[in-house]
Motif scaffolding. Structure first.
Motif, PDB file in Angstrom:
ATOM      1  N   GLY A 174      40.912 -54.870  -0.663  1.00 29.17           N
ATOM      2  CA  GLY A 174      42.361 -55.016  -0.700  1.00 29.17           C
ATOM      3  C   GLY A 174      43.042 -54.841   0.636  1.00 29.17           C
ATOM      4  O   GLY A 174      44.050 -55.505   0.919  1.00 29.17           O
ATOM      5  N   SER A 175      42.520 -53.963   1.486  1.00 28.28           N
ATOM      6  CA  SER A 175      43.168 -53.734   2.778  1.00 28.28           C
ATOM      7  C   SER A 175      43.092 -54.976   3.656  1.00 28.28           C
ATOM      8  O   SER A 175      44.038 -55.295   4.380  1.00 28.28           O
ATOM      9  N   LEU A 176      41.991 -55.711   3.558  1.00 31.17           N
ATOM     10  CA  LEU A 176      41.871 -56.924   4.366  1.00 31.17           C
ATOM     11  C   LEU A 176      42.754 -58.042   3.815  1.00 31.17           C
ATOM     12  O   LEU A 176      43.387 -58.783   4.576  1.00 31.17           O
ATOM     13  N   SER A 177      42.823 -58.159   2.481  1.00 39.34           N
ATOM     14  CA  SER A 177      43.686 -59.200   1.909  1.00 39.34           C
ATOM     15  C   SER A 177      45.149 -58.913   2.237  1.00 39.34           C
ATOM     16  O   SER A 177      45.942 -59.837   2.416  1.00 39.34           O
ATOM     17  N   LYS A 178      45.529 -57.624   2.354  1.00 37.45           N
ATOM     18  CA  LYS A 178      46.886 -57.276   2.775  1.00 37.45           C
ATOM     19  C   LYS A 178      47.152 -57.733   4.202  1.00 37.45           C
ATOM     20  O   LYS A 178      48.240 -58.209   4.525  1.00 37.45           O
ATOM     21  N   GLN A 179      46.166 -57.567   5.068  1.00 37.22           N
ATOM     22  CA  GLN A 179      46.329 -58.025   6.451  1.00 37.22           C
ATOM     23  C   GLN A 179      46.476 -59.540   6.513  1.00 37.22           C
ATOM     24  O   GLN A 179      47.237 -60.073   7.327  1.00 37.22           O
ATOM     25  N   MET A 180      45.773 -60.254   5.636  1.00 34.28           N
ATOM     26  CA  MET A 180      45.928 -61.703   5.601  1.00 34.28           C
ATOM     27  C   MET A 180      47.312 -62.097   5.089  1.00 34.28           C
ATOM     28  O   MET A 180      47.903 -63.087   5.541  1.00 34.28           O
ATOM     29  N   TYR A 181      47.840 -61.303   4.166  1.00 33.10           N
ATOM     30  CA  TYR A 181      49.210 -61.528   3.713  1.00 33.10           C
ATOM     31  C   TYR A 181      50.190 -61.318   4.869  1.00 33.10           C
ATOM     32  O   TYR A 181      51.101 -62.124   5.083  1.00 33.10           O
ATOM     33  N   GLU A 182      49.996 -60.225   5.620  1.00 31.16           N
ATOM     34  CA  GLU A 182      50.876 -59.937   6.745  1.00 31.16           C
ATOM     35  C   GLU A 182      50.786 -61.029   7.807  1.00 31.16           C
ATOM     36  O   GLU A 182      51.786 -61.410   8.414  1.00 31.16           O
ATOM     37  N   TYR A 183      49.573 -61.538   8.024  1.00 31.33           N
ATOM     38  CA  TYR A 183      49.409 -62.648   8.971  1.00 31.33           C
ATOM     39  C   TYR A 183      50.244 -63.845   8.537  1.00 31.33           C
ATOM     40  O   TYR A 183      51.006 -64.414   9.327  1.00 31.33           O
ATOM     41  N   GLY A 184      50.125 -64.235   7.275  1.00 30.59           N
ATOM     42  CA  GLY A 184      50.878 -65.388   6.779  1.00 30.59           C
ATOM     43  C   GLY A 184      52.368 -65.165   6.812  1.00 30.59           C
ATOM     44  O   GLY A 184      53.147 -66.062   7.143  1.00 30.59           O
ATOM     45  N   ARG A 185      52.799 -63.947   6.491  1.00 30.32           N
ATOM     46  CA  ARG A 185      54.217 -63.633   6.506  1.00 30.32           C
ATOM     47  C   ARG A 185      54.781 -63.709   7.924  1.00 30.32           C
ATOM     48  O   ARG A 185      55.822 -64.331   8.158  1.00 30.32           O
ATOM     49  N   ASN A 186      54.101 -63.083   8.867  1.00 28.97           N
ATOM     50  CA  ASN A 186      54.598 -63.079  10.243  1.00 28.97           C
ATOM     51  C   ASN A 186      54.542 -64.472  10.870  1.00 28.97           C
ATOM     52  O   ASN A 186      55.455 -64.872  11.596  1.00 28.97           O
ATOM     53  N   LEU A 187      53.476 -65.216  10.575  1.00 29.02           N
ATOM     54  CA  LEU A 187      53.401 -66.590  11.055  1.00 29.02           C
ATOM     55  C   LEU A 187      54.524 -67.422  10.446  1.00 29.02           C
ATOM     56  O   LEU A 187      55.184 -68.204  11.146  1.00 29.02           O
TER      57      LEU A 187
END
Length: 433
Positions: free
Chosen positions: A304-317
């Motif tokens: 889950g921690s990695l999928s959260k980082q991928m969410y943050e990547y998509g959000r910031n991008l």
């Protein structure tokens, strides 16, 4: 009706501490005060926004919101060191073709599937589907699905993408396309607006500048085509049988509507805060990209921690992407944009460059609140935005979000797919260089 009377769903800040010794309960107004302190000030030191500096004392704690996009200003925590250098002379411009090369076969398969998905069961919409998907396009969002899918699959030993990965990419593209069709109807646009993706005209999406579905087939067919694609994507989504992803993508469809309502209820509002602009940008653009990247990671089976980082990547991008689009609305010609320059401002939709310019130009407020009733007032407003430094401040904001997106990728191992995800961030910023 005013925006204060609207319920946009995730309206209560539900902050969860990240495991540090700080209190897990932080009052919403305190976070809002911290986030906005200095963001309305014109003084910027060394290109960094004041809102970064005023949070130094909270550097040990990163806080996420589970119910609201109000954390769309920078996260409560320390901003990572800058990693972006757009002025590096030795670096060649980045192209989408090069970025997508590592998932070219995946995109080719997707292109073959899209038309049949929409048209097979609905002959009436076949012609519209041909117009929608036959033109091609850069498929940026499904490409992000494939890149994150492959980057995260490596971590768990998957040698090939799953059927769910590929179906997710198709769902994401259908939702995006449906939203574009409805946007064109709402905007009464006769030509599909251009998506400027690089510094030359060759890299426009191939459907940019083409006649819209509602122009060719009428508003009725256009609305039905968009509605059908939303419904079809929802049906495929349910068949993925993953409750977390179903909730994630379903929220995106709601976000689209919320974003349109927010925008419609704040036209010509010179008191619009930067925070509100970012929330609206999340609803309209970043929500789908964030859901795309997180959903891809979930189907790879990472923690889950990695999928959260991928969410943050998509959000910031996604936020950086929207800010750059709003900058280009002032810096490019009508021919490059595929629509009149500063068309958002003309309709009363105030974006980042205007919000920053309003801090320094009182006359700009007068012109906007008059809704450009005098001849030449729109041109005067555009000039004030350009001369006030509003565009430059918006550029800094886009870079900050891009820097956060790069930082979110540090959890991935080095691979061609991670490099492509990093290049996507740089590519977006190069659109205004």
């Amino acid at each position: 009706m005013t925006s204060h009377n609207l319920d946009f769903g995730r309206s209560v800040l539900d902050l969860v501490a990240c495991g540090c010794s700080s209190s897990a309960s932080i009052h919403r107004s305190s976070v809002r005060k911290i986030a906005m302190t200095g963001s309305r000030k014109s003084n910027r030191d060394c290109g960094a926004r004041r809102l970064v500096c005023c949070r130094q004392n909270l550097a040990r704690c990163r806080v996420y919101s589970t119910k609201t996009p109000e954390t769309l200003l920078n996260e409560v925590g320390q901003i990572p060191p800058a990693v972006l250098n757009l002025k590096e002379k030795s670096r060649s411009p980045i192209s989408l073709a090069n970025i997508f090369e590592v998932v070219a076969e995946d995109l080719q398969t997707l292109n073959q599937n899209l038309k049949s998905i929409v048209g097979a069961e609905n002959p009436v919409l076949m012609s519209a589907a041909e117009q929608i998907f036959g033109a091609g396009g850069k498929r940026l969002r499904p490409a992000l699905v494939f890149l994150v899918s492959r980057a995260t699959a490596e971590l768990v030993g998957l040698k090939e993408l799953t059927t769910k990965h590929r179906r997710l990419a198709e769902i994401i593209e259908m939702i995006h396309t449906a939203s574009l069709i409805h946007d064109d109807v709402l905007d009464e646009s006769d030509m599909r607006r251009a998506f400027k993706v690089a510094c030359d005209l060759k890299d426009f999406c191939s459907f940019a500048g083409q006649e819209t579905v509602h122009q060719l087939y009428g508003t009725r067919v256009a609305v039905l085509a968009g509605d059908f694609m939303f419904a079809q994507s929802s049906w495929y989504l349910a068949n993925l049988e993953n409750l977390e992803v179903i909730k994630l993508i379903s929220q995106v469809i709601k976000d689209f509507a919320s974003g349109e309502i927010k925008q419609a209820s704040s036209l010509f509002d010179c008191d619009l805060e930067l925070e509100e602009y970012l929330i609206k940008s999340y609803y309209k653009t970043a929500s789908l990209i964030a859901a795309s990247t997180k959903g891809a990671a979930i189907f790879s089976g990472v923690d889950g921690s990695l999928s959260k980082q991928m969410y943050e990547y998509g959000r910031n991008l996604g936020l950086s992407f929207q800010i750059v689009d709003d900058i280009l609305d002032f810096t490019q010609s009508a021919e490059q944009l595929g629509k009149p320059a500063a068309s958002d401002l003309a309709k009363g939709n105030l974006t980042a460059p205007v919000i920053f310019a309003l801090e320094k130009e009182p006359k700009l407020r007068e012109i906007i609140e008059s809704e450009f009733c005098e001849t030449g007032s729109l041109d005067e407003a555009i000039k004030l935005v350009k001369t006030s430094g509003g565009i430059e401040e918006a550029q800094e904001l886009a870079k900050e979000k891009a820097n956060l997106a790069i930082h979110n990728l540090h959890c991935l191992p080095r691979s061609p797919f991670r490099v492509a995800l990093e290049d996507m961030v740089m590519f977006n910023l190069e659109r205004f260089v």
